[in-house]
Design a protein around this motif. Structure first.
Motif, mmCIF file in Angstrom:
data_model
loop_
_atom_site.group_PDB
_atom_site.id
_atom_site.type_symbol
_atom_site.label_atom_id
_atom_site.label_comp_id
_atom_site.label_asym_id
_atom_site.label_seq_id
_atom_site.Cartn_x
_atom_site.Cartn_y
_atom_site.Cartn_z
ATOM 1 N N TRP A 137 66.584 79.992 55.042
ATOM 2 C CA TRP A 137 65.713 78.897 54.576
ATOM 3 C C TRP A 137 64.706 78.435 55.641
ATOM 4 C CZ3 TRP A 137 65.899 74.256 57.240
ATOM 5 C CH2 TRP A 137 67.019 74.054 58.059
ATOM 6 N N LEU A 138 64.940 78.790 56.901
ATOM 7 C CA LEU A 138 64.023 78.426 57.987
ATOM 8 C C LEU A 138 63.220 79.665 58.354
ATOM 9 C CD1 LEU A 138 63.043 76.386 60.076
ATOM 10 C CD2 LEU A 138 65.060 76.908 61.467
ATOM 11 N N ARG A 139 61.948 79.700 57.963
ATOM 12 C CA ARG A 139 61.167 80.926 58.032
ATOM 13 C C ARG A 139 59.911 80.778 58.881
ATOM 14 N NH1 ARG A 139 61.671 83.597 52.993
ATOM 15 N NH2 ARG A 139 63.839 83.507 52.282
ATOM 16 N N GLU A 140 59.489 81.892 59.431
ATOM 17 C CA GLU A 140 58.211 81.933 60.150
ATOM 18 C C GLU A 140 57.067 82.113 59.168
ATOM 19 O OE1 GLU A 140 55.789 84.670 63.436
ATOM 20 O OE2 GLU A 140 57.982 84.861 63.271
ATOM 21 N N CYS A 141 56.034 81.320 59.385
ATOM 22 C CA CYS A 141 54.844 81.371 58.530
ATOM 23 C C CYS A 141 53.622 81.387 59.441
ATOM 24 C CB CYS A 141 54.832 80.139 57.623
ATOM 25 S SG CYS A 141 53.471 80.057 56.448
ATOM 26 N N HIS A 142 52.459 81.671 58.880
ATOM 27 C CA HIS A 142 51.221 81.553 59.641
ATOM 28 C C HIS A 142 50.144 80.993 58.718
ATOM 29 C CE1 HIS A 142 47.745 82.355 62.124
ATOM 30 N NE2 HIS A 142 48.573 82.615 63.133
ATOM 31 N N PRO A 143 49.549 79.845 59.064
ATOM 32 C CA PRO A 143 48.574 79.203 58.178
ATOM 33 C C PRO A 143 47.415 80.104 57.755
ATOM 34 C CG PRO A 143 49.164 77.744 59.968
ATOM 35 C CD PRO A 143 49.773 79.072 60.289
ATOM 36 N N GLU A 144 46.856 80.869 58.700
ATOM 37 C CA GLU A 144 45.711 81.703 58.335
ATOM 38 C C GLU A 144 46.110 82.804 57.354
ATOM 39 O OE1 GLU A 144 42.306 81.269 59.019
ATOM 40 O OE2 GLU A 144 43.210 79.335 59.500
ATOM 41 N N LEU A 145 47.343 83.276 57.449
ATOM 42 C CA LEU A 145 47.813 84.252 56.475
ATOM 43 C C LEU A 145 47.997 83.580 55.118
ATOM 44 C CD1 LEU A 145 48.566 87.302 56.483
ATOM 45 C CD2 LEU A 145 50.961 86.567 56.604
ATOM 46 N N ALA A 146 48.434 82.313 55.121
ATOM 47 C CA ALA A 146 48.559 81.570 53.865
ATOM 48 C C ALA A 146 47.181 81.367 53.225
ATOM 49 C CB ALA A 146 49.231 80.223 54.123
ATOM 50 N N PHE A 147 46.187 80.989 54.037
ATOM 51 C CA PHE A 147 44.839 80.806 53.488
ATOM 52 C C PHE A 147 44.275 82.133 52.980
ATOM 53 C CE2 PHE A 147 44.792 76.956 56.340
ATOM 54 C CZ PHE A 147 44.732 76.029 55.303
ATOM 55 N N TRP A 148 44.588 83.208 53.673
ATOM 56 C CA TRP A 148 44.182 84.550 53.213
ATOM 57 C C TRP A 148 44.769 84.827 51.833
ATOM 58 C CZ3 TRP A 148 47.960 88.390 52.500
ATOM 59 C CH2 TRP A 148 47.494 89.680 52.234
ATOM 60 N N ALA A 149 46.043 84.478 51.643
ATOM 61 C CA ALA A 149 46.687 84.686 50.347
ATOM 62 C C ALA A 149 46.047 83.811 49.272
ATOM 63 C CB ALA A 149 48.185 84.384 50.453
ATOM 64 N N MET A 150 45.729 82.562 49.606
ATOM 65 C CA MET A 150 45.072 81.661 48.653
ATOM 66 C C MET A 150 43.699 82.172 48.257
ATOM 67 S SD MET A 150 45.730 77.912 50.355
ATOM 68 C CE MET A 150 47.192 77.650 51.350
ATOM 69 N N ASN A 151 43.061 82.881 49.182
ATOM 70 C CA ASN A 151 41.684 83.351 48.983
ATOM 71 C C ASN A 151 41.645 84.723 48.322
ATOM 72 O OD1 ASN A 151 38.871 82.756 49.364
ATOM 73 N ND2 ASN A 151 38.808 84.210 51.069
ATOM 74 N N GLY A 152 42.669 85.050 47.550
ATOM 75 C CA GLY A 152 42.693 86.350 46.872
ATOM 76 C C GLY A 152 42.898 87.504 47.825
ATOM 77 N N GLU A 153 43.604 87.234 48.944
ATOM 78 C CA GLU A 153 43.877 88.245 49.971
ATOM 79 C C GLU A 153 42.584 88.789 50.585
ATOM 80 O OE1 GLU A 153 46.754 91.129 48.706
ATOM 81 O OE2 GLU A 153 48.140 89.600 47.963
ATOM 82 N N ILE A 154 41.643 87.863 50.767
ATOM 83 C CA ILE A 154 40.367 88.173 51.421
ATOM 84 C C ILE A 154 40.253 87.307 52.674
ATOM 85 C CG2 ILE A 154 37.848 88.080 51.212
ATOM 86 C CD1 ILE A 154 38.220 88.393 48.184
ATOM 87 N N PRO A 155 39.920 87.888 53.834
ATOM 88 C CA PRO A 155 39.810 87.096 55.061
ATOM 89 C C PRO A 155 38.782 85.979 54.929
ATOM 90 C CG PRO A 155 39.798 89.447 55.567
ATOM 91 C CD PRO A 155 39.666 89.323 54.075
ATOM 92 N N LEU A 156 39.060 84.841 55.537
ATOM 93 C CA LEU A 156 38.124 83.723 55.507
ATOM 94 C C LEU A 156 36.962 83.998 56.460
ATOM 95 C CD1 LEU A 156 40.668 82.503 54.174
ATOM 96 C CD2 LEU A 156 40.095 80.347 55.303
ATOM 97 N N HIS A 157 35.767 83.593 56.050
ATOM 98 C CA HIS A 157 34.578 83.884 56.855
ATOM 99 C C HIS A 157 34.235 82.763 57.823
ATOM 100 C CE1 HIS A 157 33.047 81.465 53.514
ATOM 101 N NE2 HIS A 157 31.971 81.221 54.236
ATOM 102 N N GLU A 238 59.511 88.759 60.993
ATOM 103 C CA GLU A 238 58.600 88.836 59.854
ATOM 104 C C GLU A 238 57.776 87.557 59.764
ATOM 105 O OE1 GLU A 238 60.970 89.158 56.300
ATOM 106 O OE2 GLU A 238 61.726 87.105 56.472
ATOM 107 N N ILE A 239 56.649 87.662 59.100
ATOM 108 C CA ILE A 239 55.791 86.516 58.832
ATOM 109 C C ILE A 239 55.593 86.447 57.331
ATOM 110 C CG2 ILE A 239 53.550 85.411 59.221
ATOM 111 C CD1 ILE A 239 53.302 87.018 61.811
ATOM 112 N N SER A 240 55.810 85.252 56.759
ATOM 113 C CA SER A 240 55.685 85.087 55.306
ATOM 114 C C SER A 240 54.521 84.169 54.963
ATOM 115 C CB SER A 240 56.977 84.505 54.724
ATOM 116 O OG SER A 240 58.078 85.360 54.954
ATOM 117 N N ALA A 241 53.982 84.344 53.765
ATOM 118 C CA ALA A 241 52.892 83.488 53.306
ATOM 119 C C ALA A 241 52.959 83.351 51.789
ATOM 120 C CB ALA A 241 51.546 84.074 53.695
#
Length: 241
Positions: A137-157, A238-241
């Motif tokens: 239940w305690l997981r590693e995440c990365h905000p920019e990877l989360a935003f990438w996922a929100m953005n249709g898996e497209i890098p933010l410009h 691992e890193i999750s998003a």
């Protein structure tokens, strides 16, 4: 079900708690030590933290496999993913000693970036809480990877910071992505944090981690790599998003 995301900030950790799209508005809290969360009556079912979990015995060029996979997806934002040092280097209290220890436990020998060294205390703090059991239940995440996922898996410009200062166009882009992805950012209940304690980007990053924590609770997260590697302590790297 309560989930939360946590991001390190100058005053400790800023957390955002949420019960999902059908629940009450999300709430932000500030804690000095992450261990305080374990004492809460409403302990999150999933806690996604923007900090490395599972350090390798030997550091590799470009960091762990999960970090290399994350960078491959982030385009211009890939510099936001630090290379995790070898576990032995974490014992160092001085920068030069951290570099020496990491060179002794890496192939080819390499030091530690000053940015990474500066978060050693928080990496150590998190390492004291994580076991193969709590990692459920305690997981590693990365905000920019989360935003990438929100953005249709497209890098933010747009970056969220320019020359270490918050950049409003990049922050606005991320606010819009959170709202579009179903996270009610405009309803966020947060104390009037002092700017020196919690930055604007810290709160947004915690919200992004919370969004990822909700996806974890639904079994809908992206996990990098798809087949995780384990360190000597049995922790998934691992890193999750």
């Amino acid at each position: 079900m309560i989930v939360a995301g946590a991001d390190g900030c100058p005053a400790g950790w800023v957390l955002v708690l949420w019960q999902g799209p059908e629940g009450p508005p999300p709430q932000a809290r500030l804690v000095k030590k992450l261990a305080e969360v374990l004492k809460w009556d409403e302990r999150p079912a999933f806690l996604a933290v923007d900090m490395p979990i599972g350090l390798p015995e030997k550091a590799e060029r470009g960091g762990r496999h999960c970090e290399r996979e994350a960078r491959a997806r982030l385009g211009q934002r890939q510099s936001s993913v630090f290379s995790t040092p070898a576990r032995a280097a974490l014992a160092a209290e001085e920068f030069q000693e951290a570099c020496r220890l990491n060179r002794a436990h890496s192939e080819p020998p390499r030091g530690v970036s000053k940015q990474c060294f500066n978060i050693f205390p928080k990496i150590r703090e998190l390492a004291a809480l994580v076991t193969p059991e709590t990692q459920s239940w305690l997981r590693e995440c990365h905000p920019e990877l989360a935003f990438w996922a929100m953005n249709g898996e497209i890098p933010l410009h747009l970056p969220k910071k320019v020359k270490s200062a918050p950049a409003e166009p990049g922050l606005a882009l991320r606010r819009g992505l959170l709202e579009k992805a179903g996270f009610p950012l405009t309803q966020l209940r947060a104390p009037a944090f002092k700017r020196k304690d919690v930055g604007k980007d810290d709160i947004l990053d915690a919200c992004a981690c919370t969004w990822s924590a909700w996806r974890m609770s639904q079994g809908a997260e992206i996990r990098l790599p798809a087949e995780p590697r384990f360190n000597a302590e049995g922790l998934r790297m691992e890193i999750s998003a």
